[in-house]
Enzyme design. Structure first.
Site, PDB file in Angstrom:
ATOM      1  CB  CYS A  39      -0.866  -0.029   1.264  1.00 41.07           C
ATOM      2  SG  CYS A  39      -1.898   1.429   1.499  1.00 41.07           S
ATOM      3  CB  CYS A  64      -3.278   3.922  -5.345  1.00 39.48           C
ATOM      4  SG  CYS A  64      -4.541   3.058  -4.380  1.00 39.48           S
TER       5      CYS A  64
HETATM    6  N1  DGL Z   1      -4.049   0.738  -1.840  1.00 39.09           N
HETATM    7  C1  DGL Z   1      -3.642   1.921  -1.156  1.00 39.09           C
HETATM    8  C2  DGL Z   1      -2.403   2.539  -1.794  1.00 39.09           C
HETATM    9  O1  DGL Z   1      -1.623   1.864  -2.450  1.00 39.09           O
HETATM   10  C3  DGL Z   1      -4.600   3.023  -0.862  1.00 39.09           C
HETATM   11  C4  DGL Z   1      -6.041   2.904  -0.854  1.00 39.09           C
HETATM   12  C5  DGL Z   1      -6.672   3.681   0.305  1.00 39.09           C
HETATM   13  O2  DGL Z   1      -6.912   4.883   0.166  1.00 39.09           O
HETATM   14  O3  DGL Z   1      -6.897   3.056   1.306  1.00 39.09           O
HETATM   15  O4  DGL Z   1      -2.154   3.690  -1.613  1.00 39.09           O
END
Ligand code: DGL
Length: 257
Positions: free
Chosen positions: A72, A186
């Site tokens: 993430c 993301c």
């Molecule tokens: N999947 C997460 C990232 O790579 C973010 C998604 C969220 O806002 O929770 O930043």
């Protein structure tokens, strides 16, 4: 599973990184944990996300994880520094927007970086820009609301296409700020990369850091002598802080996407 790799995200997005890890290291056991109950992370306060990420990592290590991957970008920018200080001996990888390969390919081009509001706001991203931007015109664009489509399993719905058309209007081929490349900053976004590509136009190249992160994890495990024997097949277990049947089925589907 007694010696596993914990892979973590705010929800189902990190499965885009997990699938690269499984392809590269099919012999490893993985525990994937999605914190859908607290998602989205990207629109929260940095301190809140740091606290959640540290708490989840502590839990993985208590349960016997041999390595941790923060799949993430948002949680990485909020917490990876603190975690490296807390656990210098643990192989710990994070993910950041794949700006470097995009700038190497388009050194004087225009590059859009799509990410969460927290990722584009944090110091880590500004350092990344300072390091790699060079003569390229890099445009960070926060996309609040986009990860929610993936959390709902909406990867090509009409509503998603309207959302993306509005978000990306200026950057598409023929738009006022037509770009050469887009970096998916993301881990939810690779699941809608076809939709993003169809809005921006075929000429726009898409970059994401999933494979690079998987390679870095493998390197860290090999270096620490922690890689599993390669003669058996590993397993993947999904856990979620909101473990509905539907969500766990979505996890399985995304792993094969
Ligand atoms: N999947 C997460 C990232 O790579 C973010 C998604 C969220 O806002 O929770 O930043």
């Amino acid at each position: 599973m007694d010696s596993f790799i914990a892979v973590f995200d705010s929800g189902v997005g990190g499965i885009s990184v997990l699938r690269e890890m499984v392809r590269l290291m099919p012999y490893e056991d993985f525990l994937y944990f999605g914190d859908s109950k607290n998602a989205p992370y990207g629109t929260k306060d940095t301190q809140v996300v740091r606290k959640l990420t540290v708490a989840h990592t502590q839990d993985f290590l208590k349960r016997g994880a041999k390595a941790v991957a923060i799949a993430c970008n948002t949680a990485t920018s909020a917490a990876v520094r603190v975690l490296r200080q807390m656990y210098p001996e643990v192989p710990l990888v994070g993910i950041e927007p794949a700006l470097k390969p995009a700038v190497e390919k388009f050194p004087t081009g225009r590059i859009l970086v799509l990410a969460t509001p927290m990722t584009v706001r944090e110091e880590k991203f500004h350092k990344l820009l300072d390091r790699w931007q060079g003569d390229a015109d890099v445009i960070p664009l926060a996309a609040p609301g986009l990860m929610e489509f993936v959390e709902r399993g909406e990867l090509d719905s009409p509503k998603l296409m309207v959302f993306l058309s509005e978000l990306l209007a200026a950057y598409r081929v023929g738009g006022s700020h037509q770009v050469d490349a887009v970096v998916l900053g993301c881990t939810h976004y690779p699941f809608v990369s076809e939709a993003i590509g169809s809005i921006l136009g075929d000429e726009v190249e898409i970059f994401d850091g999933s494979f690079g992160t998987a390679k870095e994890l493998k390197r860290r495990l090999d270096e620490a002598g922690l890689s599993a024997p390669t003669d058996k097949k590993g397993q993947v277990i999904f856990e979620n802080s909101l473990p509905t049947e539907e969500r766990l089925a979505l996890c399985e589907k995304l792993l094969k996407a």
